[in-house]
Design a protein around this motif. Sequence first.
Motif, mmCIF file in Angstrom:
data_model
loop_
_atom_site.group_PDB
_atom_site.id
_atom_site.type_symbol
_atom_site.label_atom_id
_atom_site.label_comp_id
_atom_site.label_asym_id
_atom_site.label_seq_id
_atom_site.Cartn_x
_atom_site.Cartn_y
_atom_site.Cartn_z
ATOM 1 N N LEU A 30 21.767 29.865 36.820
ATOM 2 C CA LEU A 30 21.470 30.391 38.160
ATOM 3 C C LEU A 30 22.343 29.699 39.203
ATOM 4 O O LEU A 30 22.905 30.349 40.085
ATOM 5 C CB LEU A 30 19.990 30.170 38.511
ATOM 6 C CG LEU A 30 18.997 31.123 37.851
ATOM 7 C CD1 LEU A 30 17.566 30.629 38.077
ATOM 8 C CD2 LEU A 30 19.145 32.538 38.402
ATOM 9 N N THR A 34 25.099 32.369 40.981
ATOM 10 C CA THR A 34 24.681 32.834 42.308
ATOM 11 C C THR A 34 25.513 32.169 43.411
ATOM 12 O O THR A 34 25.259 32.388 44.582
ATOM 13 C CB THR A 34 23.182 32.558 42.557
ATOM 14 O OG1 THR A 34 22.936 31.157 42.404
ATOM 15 C CG2 THR A 34 22.311 33.337 41.570
ATOM 16 N N VAL A 46 28.363 37.680 42.872
ATOM 17 C CA VAL A 46 27.240 36.909 42.345
ATOM 18 C C VAL A 46 26.300 37.807 41.545
ATOM 19 O O VAL A 46 26.272 39.021 41.733
ATOM 20 C CB VAL A 46 26.441 36.208 43.473
ATOM 21 C CG1 VAL A 46 27.302 35.167 44.166
ATOM 22 C CG2 VAL A 46 25.888 37.209 44.463
ATOM 23 N N SER A 47 25.562 37.183 40.648
ATOM 24 C CA SER A 47 24.555 37.900 39.861
ATOM 25 C C SER A 47 23.191 37.699 40.496
ATOM 26 O O SER A 47 22.971 36.733 41.233
ATOM 27 C CB SER A 47 24.504 37.351 38.439
ATOM 28 O OG SER A 47 25.758 37.497 37.819
ATOM 29 N N THR A 48 22.263 38.588 40.180
ATOM 30 C CA THR A 48 20.896 38.415 40.662
ATOM 31 C C THR A 48 20.120 37.559 39.657
ATOM 32 O O THR A 48 20.525 37.436 38.493
ATOM 33 C CB THR A 48 20.172 39.770 40.790
ATOM 34 O OG1 THR A 48 20.028 40.327 39.472
ATOM 35 C CG2 THR A 48 20.939 40.744 41.665
#
Length: 191
Positions: A30, A34, A46-48
């Motif tokens: 994370l 992110t 970015v990723s969730t």
Amino acid sequence: MGMVRTMKLEFQSKRLHFRPLVEGDIDIELALWTDPEVVRFIAGEVSTVEEIRELMPVVTKRAGSGCIGIWCLIEKTTNEKIGHAALLPLPTDAEDTEFEMLQSDQWPDRDIEIGFVLKRSTWGAGYATEACARLVEFAFLEASVETIYATTNHQNLASQNVLKKCGFQDLGLIRAFAGHYPGFKIERQNY
């Protein structure tokens, strides 16, 4: 011949402890995926949290008796997870790592690429070079990899410098991730 050597999949460098990434390492994943600065040259965006959570069972798979996969990098003095380093199948026509190739003890039928991703707070302290050099050593001396490749984004000069410092040869542009990117390789016979 035929003797099965048990791999030590946990190992150390001067400042880092390497151990296979597990689903409980979602905290460091994370932190990495992110951060817009960290992903700028890798994913671009970015990723969730949901995406990362969904990917954890996938990205923690291993192949080749455990030698191919992702390692969590832990700073030895602080015990802090600072990033990850990986030996993974290098995709040529696929746009992303083919993690489905990591479901067995077989070696993936692909060239092997090295990768490293570190938290921004640790940048500039030589951890990437240290992680890369130690994983190359593992790949050649423990895992019997013959050639290790690497690709970077065109603008990612920091990673390109790390690879050169670690003895990788600049190949110019190579076909990877369904495009053409700066490519590098290092061979066991010249190691």
